[in-house]
Scaffold this active site. Structure first.
Site, PDB file in Angstrom:
ATOM      1  N   GLU A  22       7.899  13.611 -12.657  1.00  0.00           N
ATOM      2  CA  GLU A  22       9.244  13.975 -12.187  1.00  0.00           C
ATOM      3  C   GLU A  22      10.308  13.071 -12.792  1.00  0.00           C
ATOM      4  O   GLU A  22      11.461  13.462 -12.923  1.00  0.00           O
ATOM      5  CB  GLU A  22       9.322  13.817 -10.656  1.00  0.00           C
ATOM      6  N   SER A  48       5.371   9.118 -11.776  1.00  0.00           N
ATOM      7  CA  SER A  48       5.363  10.586 -11.742  1.00  0.00           C
ATOM      8  C   SER A  48       6.079  11.218 -12.927  1.00  0.00           C
ATOM      9  O   SER A  48       7.112  10.713 -13.391  1.00  0.00           O
ATOM     10  CB  SER A  48       6.068  11.037 -10.462  1.00  0.00           C
ATOM     11  N   TYR A  81      13.861  11.420  -5.043  1.00  0.00           N
ATOM     12  CA  TYR A  81      12.446  11.065  -5.210  1.00  0.00           C
ATOM     13  C   TYR A  81      12.203  10.492  -6.605  1.00  0.00           C
ATOM     14  O   TYR A  81      11.590   9.430  -6.764  1.00  0.00           O
ATOM     15  CB  TYR A  81      11.578  12.314  -4.984  1.00  0.00           C
TER      16      TYR A  81
HETATM   17  P1  NAP Z   1       0.697  13.035  -0.457  1.00  0.00           P
HETATM   18  O1  NAP Z   1      -0.474  13.939  -0.261  1.00  0.00           O
HETATM   19  O2  NAP Z   1       2.037  13.473  -0.007  1.00  0.00           O
HETATM   20  O3  NAP Z   1       0.328  11.653   0.262  1.00  0.00           O
HETATM   21  C1  NAP Z   1       1.301  10.667   0.477  1.00  0.00           C
HETATM   22  C2  NAP Z   1       0.683   9.544   1.289  1.00  0.00           C
HETATM   23  O4  NAP Z   1       1.679   8.545   1.518  1.00  0.00           O
HETATM   24  C3  NAP Z   1       0.173   9.970   2.677  1.00  0.00           C
HETATM   25  O5  NAP Z   1      -0.990   9.242   2.970  1.00  0.00           O
HETATM   26  C4  NAP Z   1       1.305   9.530   3.593  1.00  0.00           C
HETATM   27  O6  NAP Z   1       0.902   9.298   4.917  1.00  0.00           O
HETATM   28  C5  NAP Z   1       1.681   8.224   2.907  1.00  0.00           C
HETATM   29  N1  NAP Z   1       2.990   7.722   3.299  1.00  0.00           N
HETATM   30  C6  NAP Z   1       4.188   8.371   3.257  1.00  0.00           C
HETATM   31  N2  NAP Z   1       5.174   7.546   3.664  1.00  0.00           N
HETATM   32  C7  NAP Z   1       4.599   6.370   3.969  1.00  0.00           C
HETATM   33  C8  NAP Z   1       5.082   5.126   4.453  1.00  0.00           C
HETATM   34  N3  NAP Z   1       6.376   4.943   4.747  1.00  0.00           N
HETATM   35  N4  NAP Z   1       4.203   4.117   4.636  1.00  0.00           N
HETATM   36  C9  NAP Z   1       2.884   4.300   4.387  1.00  0.00           C
HETATM   37  N5  NAP Z   1       2.362   5.446   3.951  1.00  0.00           N
HETATM   38  C10 NAP Z   1       3.211   6.473   3.743  1.00  0.00           C
HETATM   39  O7  NAP Z   1       0.836  12.641  -1.988  1.00  0.00           O
HETATM   40  P2  NAP Z   1      -0.245  12.756  -3.179  1.00  0.00           P
HETATM   41  O8  NAP Z   1      -0.125  14.096  -3.786  1.00  0.00           O
HETATM   42  O9  NAP Z   1      -1.528  12.260  -2.689  1.00  0.00           O
HETATM   43  O10 NAP Z   1       0.378  11.745  -4.242  1.00  0.00           O
HETATM   44  C11 NAP Z   1       0.022  10.361  -4.242  1.00  0.00           C
HETATM   45  C12 NAP Z   1       1.093   9.566  -4.954  1.00  0.00           C
HETATM   46  O11 NAP Z   1       1.198  10.006  -6.299  1.00  0.00           O
HETATM   47  C13 NAP Z   1       2.492   9.703  -4.367  1.00  0.00           C
HETATM   48  O12 NAP Z   1       3.143   8.467  -4.528  1.00  0.00           O
HETATM   49  C14 NAP Z   1       3.153  10.747  -5.236  1.00  0.00           C
HETATM   50  O13 NAP Z   1       4.544  10.579  -5.215  1.00  0.00           O
HETATM   51  C15 NAP Z   1       2.540  10.430  -6.569  1.00  0.00           C
HETATM   52  N6  NAP Z   1       2.401  11.543  -7.502  1.00  0.00           N
HETATM   53  C16 NAP Z   1       1.792  12.687  -7.103  1.00  0.00           C
HETATM   54  C17 NAP Z   1       1.615  13.712  -8.013  1.00  0.00           C
HETATM   55  C18 NAP Z   1       0.939  15.001  -7.618  1.00  0.00           C
HETATM   56  O14 NAP Z   1       1.077  15.983  -8.349  1.00  0.00           O
HETATM   57  N7  NAP Z   1       0.185  15.035  -6.536  1.00  0.00           N
HETATM   58  C19 NAP Z   1       2.048  13.561  -9.342  1.00  0.00           C
HETATM   59  C20 NAP Z   1       2.642  12.352  -9.706  1.00  0.00           C
HETATM   60  C21 NAP Z   1       2.800  11.350  -8.787  1.00  0.00           C
HETATM   61  P3  NAP Z   1       0.850  10.492   6.018  1.00  0.00           P
HETATM   62  O15 NAP Z   1      -0.484  11.162   5.786  1.00  0.00           O
HETATM   63  O16 NAP Z   1       0.970   9.764   7.286  1.00  0.00           O
HETATM   64  O17 NAP Z   1       2.006  11.399   5.708  1.00  0.00           O
HETATM   65  N1  GDD Z   2       7.333  23.260  -2.868  1.00  0.00           N
HETATM   66  C1  GDD Z   2       7.774  24.456  -3.304  1.00  0.00           C
HETATM   67  N2  GDD Z   2       7.919  25.484  -2.397  1.00  0.00           N
HETATM   68  N3  GDD Z   2       8.085  24.591  -4.600  1.00  0.00           N
HETATM   69  C2  GDD Z   2       8.501  25.809  -5.018  1.00  0.00           C
HETATM   70  C3  GDD Z   2       8.633  26.898  -4.153  1.00  0.00           C
HETATM   71  C4  GDD Z   2       8.336  26.711  -2.776  1.00  0.00           C
HETATM   72  O1  GDD Z   2       8.442  27.612  -1.956  1.00  0.00           O
HETATM   73  N4  GDD Z   2       9.041  27.968  -4.878  1.00  0.00           N
HETATM   74  C5  GDD Z   2       9.159  27.563  -6.143  1.00  0.00           C
HETATM   75  N5  GDD Z   2       8.857  26.248  -6.236  1.00  0.00           N
HETATM   76  C6  GDD Z   2       8.936  25.434  -7.461  1.00  0.00           C
HETATM   77  C7  GDD Z   2       9.732  24.171  -7.283  1.00  0.00           C
HETATM   78  O2  GDD Z   2      11.139  24.438  -7.340  1.00  0.00           O
HETATM   79  C8  GDD Z   2       9.211  23.355  -8.467  1.00  0.00           C
HETATM   80  O3  GDD Z   2       9.925  23.687  -9.635  1.00  0.00           O
HETATM   81  C9  GDD Z   2       7.771  23.812  -8.621  1.00  0.00           C
HETATM   82  O4  GDD Z   2       7.649  25.007  -7.829  1.00  0.00           O
HETATM   83  C10 GDD Z   2       6.744  22.803  -8.147  1.00  0.00           C
HETATM   84  O5  GDD Z   2       7.135  22.362  -6.852  1.00  0.00           O
HETATM   85  P1  GDD Z   2       6.165  21.430  -5.963  1.00  0.00           P
HETATM   86  O6  GDD Z   2       4.835  22.047  -5.852  1.00  0.00           O
HETATM   87  O7  GDD Z   2       6.901  21.110  -4.716  1.00  0.00           O
HETATM   88  O8  GDD Z   2       5.957  20.146  -6.867  1.00  0.00           O
HETATM   89  P2  GDD Z   2       6.986  19.249  -7.702  1.00  0.00           P
HETATM   90  O9  GDD Z   2       6.707  19.520  -9.150  1.00  0.00           O
HETATM   91  O10 GDD Z   2       8.362  19.398  -7.236  1.00  0.00           O
HETATM   92  O11 GDD Z   2       6.516  17.776  -7.319  1.00  0.00           O
HETATM   93  C11 GDD Z   2       5.126  17.442  -7.323  1.00  0.00           C
HETATM   94  O12 GDD Z   2       4.750  16.967  -8.589  1.00  0.00           O
HETATM   95  C12 GDD Z   2       5.385  15.743  -8.988  1.00  0.00           C
HETATM   96  C13 GDD Z   2       4.856  15.392 -10.388  1.00  0.00           C
HETATM   97  O13 GDD Z   2       5.621  16.045 -11.363  1.00  0.00           O
HETATM   98  C14 GDD Z   2       4.908  16.407  -6.230  1.00  0.00           C
HETATM   99  O14 GDD Z   2       3.523  16.188  -6.069  1.00  0.00           O
HETATM  100  C15 GDD Z   2       5.548  15.078  -6.589  1.00  0.00           C
HETATM  101  O15 GDD Z   2       5.172  14.091  -5.623  1.00  0.00           O
HETATM  102  C16 GDD Z   2       5.048  14.669  -7.973  1.00  0.00           C
HETATM  103  O16 GDD Z   2       5.614  13.434  -8.362  1.00  0.00           O
END
Ligand code: NAP
Ligand code: GDD
Length: 342
Positions: free
Chosen positions: A130, A128, A152
């Protein structure tokens, strides 16, 4: 080809399994046992592919190394995609030990299972942006340093590094996809983009008054999840495993996202947003901007969806959902719980 996906019920799990199933893969995924059914995102895929024995689901958990290892031995997948995580950054401050356990034990358990298997699968780790910490406005690539700012992010650094260690020590095919934020109509509703587009739909339908947010100055590089899963797959088709960044190369603030989303329904966001301390984090990643030129050059990957198109797609889907909710509310079949949304 057989793929094994952890996190199949999540946003990326949905798009990746759809992409692989449409390519003809047999897809095996793990879901967690839960008191209520948690497969809503992949239900359409289950309906289409389970009966014809292309999609297989198992109860397991990243914390259950023995179950993961026996599934891998039984299935013998060609490719393993480790997408599961407690993926919410703010929640990781509230549940730091659990987030760390899942983020670290999950990856090493899968890598150990692969290392001991007779036909080692290729391994994809969901790394990520992050991990970079976003301390300035520089464009970040796979050589940028990690300055993790949350439990995280620290757990993601571990999983990233251990994948590299197994690749270098045992010659495993392990890749790290360092993905910048990617969103969609399947995005979890507590992430900021979806929280906003859900609110826009409901406000426009007159069933929500305000949306409460935290730091709206934060800046992210937001792409479309559907584009990014193709990049994950491309990483797994290379001759040599490596790490790649996927990003759009465009940065926008949460404020800009708000403006674009409320513009879709001709409303002024400033009339509907309130700022609440409870949405701020103990430590904030202020600015993330990615440089995906290596993925473009080596994988031939580039994002297809623009920021404007992404916001439009999400608002359109959430307008449809809000219209359905309005009918249910009018008929007193549901109660409006969304104003309390975390
Ligand atoms: P998500 O929608 O939160 O999905 C997370 C998945 O992990 C869900 O299927 C959840 O199951 C499962 N899970 C959580 N804890 C688990 C456990 N203990 N054992 C087995 N399964 C578990 O996340 P996403 O947005 O699809 O992201 C996919 C991956 O990419 C994550 O690892 C995230 O950290 C990473 N990532 C995401 C982003 C982004 O912007 N979306 C960016 C960079 C990296 P449930 O449905 O049961 O909760
Ligand atoms: N969730 C959330 N809720 N975020 C908020 C809010 C709120 O009400 N208000 C402002 N934010 C700001 C957060 O502080 C952060 O700076 C930004 O919006 C994005 O927050 P999220 O959408 O929660 O995503 P993230 O960037 O913290 O994390 C996501 O992206 C990562 C990749 O950079 C997640 O998908 C992570 O799993 C992923 O790794």
């Amino acid at each position: 080809m057989k793929a094994f996906i952890t996190g199949i019920s999540g946003q990326d799990g949905y798009y990746l399994s759809k992409f692989l199933l449409e390519k003809g893969y047999e897809v095996h995924g793990i879901i967690r046992r839960s008191s209520s059914i948690n497969t809503s995102r992949i239900d359409p895929l289950i309906a289409e592919y389970e009966k014809i024995e292309k999609l297989f689901l198992y109860h397991s958990d990243l914390l259950d190394a023995s179950s993961l290892s026996s599934l891998i031995n039984k299935i013998e997948p060609d490719e393993i995609y480790n997408l599961a995580a407690q993926s919410h950054v703010k929640v990781s401050f509230e549940n730091p030990i659990y987030t760390t356990q899942v983020g670290t034990l999950g990856s090493i358990s899968l890598l150990e299972a692969i290392r001991h298997s007779e036909n080692p699968s290729k391994f994809y780790q969901a790394s990520s942006s992050e991990m970079f910490g976003g301390v300035d406005n520089k464009s970040l690539n796979d050589e940028s340093i990690f300055i993790p700012k949350s439990p995280y992010a620290v757990s993601k650094v571990f999983a990233h590094q251990i994948t590299t260690v197994y690749r270098e020590s045992y010659g495993l095919y392990g890749v790290n996809g360092i993905l910048f934020n990617h969103e969609s109509p399947k995005r979890g509703e507590t992430f900021v983009t979806r929280k906003i587009t859900r609110a826009v739909g409901r406000i426009s339908e007159g069933i929500q008054e305000k949306v409460s947010l935290g730091n709206i100055e934060a800046i992210r590089d937001w792409g479309f999840a559907g584009d990014y899963v193709e990049g994950m797959w491309m990483m797994m088709q290379q001759d040599t495993p490596d790490d790649w960044v996927l990003a759009t190369g465009e940065a926008h603030s949460v404020k800009e996202f708000l403006e674009e989303a409320f513009n879709q329904v001709n409303l002024n966001w400033e009339d509907y947003v309130e700022i609440s301390e409870r949405h701020f984090r103990p430590n904030e990643v202020e600015h993330l901007l990615g440089d995906a030129s290596k993925a473009k050059k080596e994988l031939g990957w580039s994002p297809k969806t623009t920021f404007k198109d992404l916001v439009k797609m999400m608002v359109e889907e959430d307008l449809k959902l809000a219209k359905q909710e309005k009918v249910l509310l009018d008929n007193q079949l549901i109660k409006p719980t969304w104003e309390n949304s975390i």
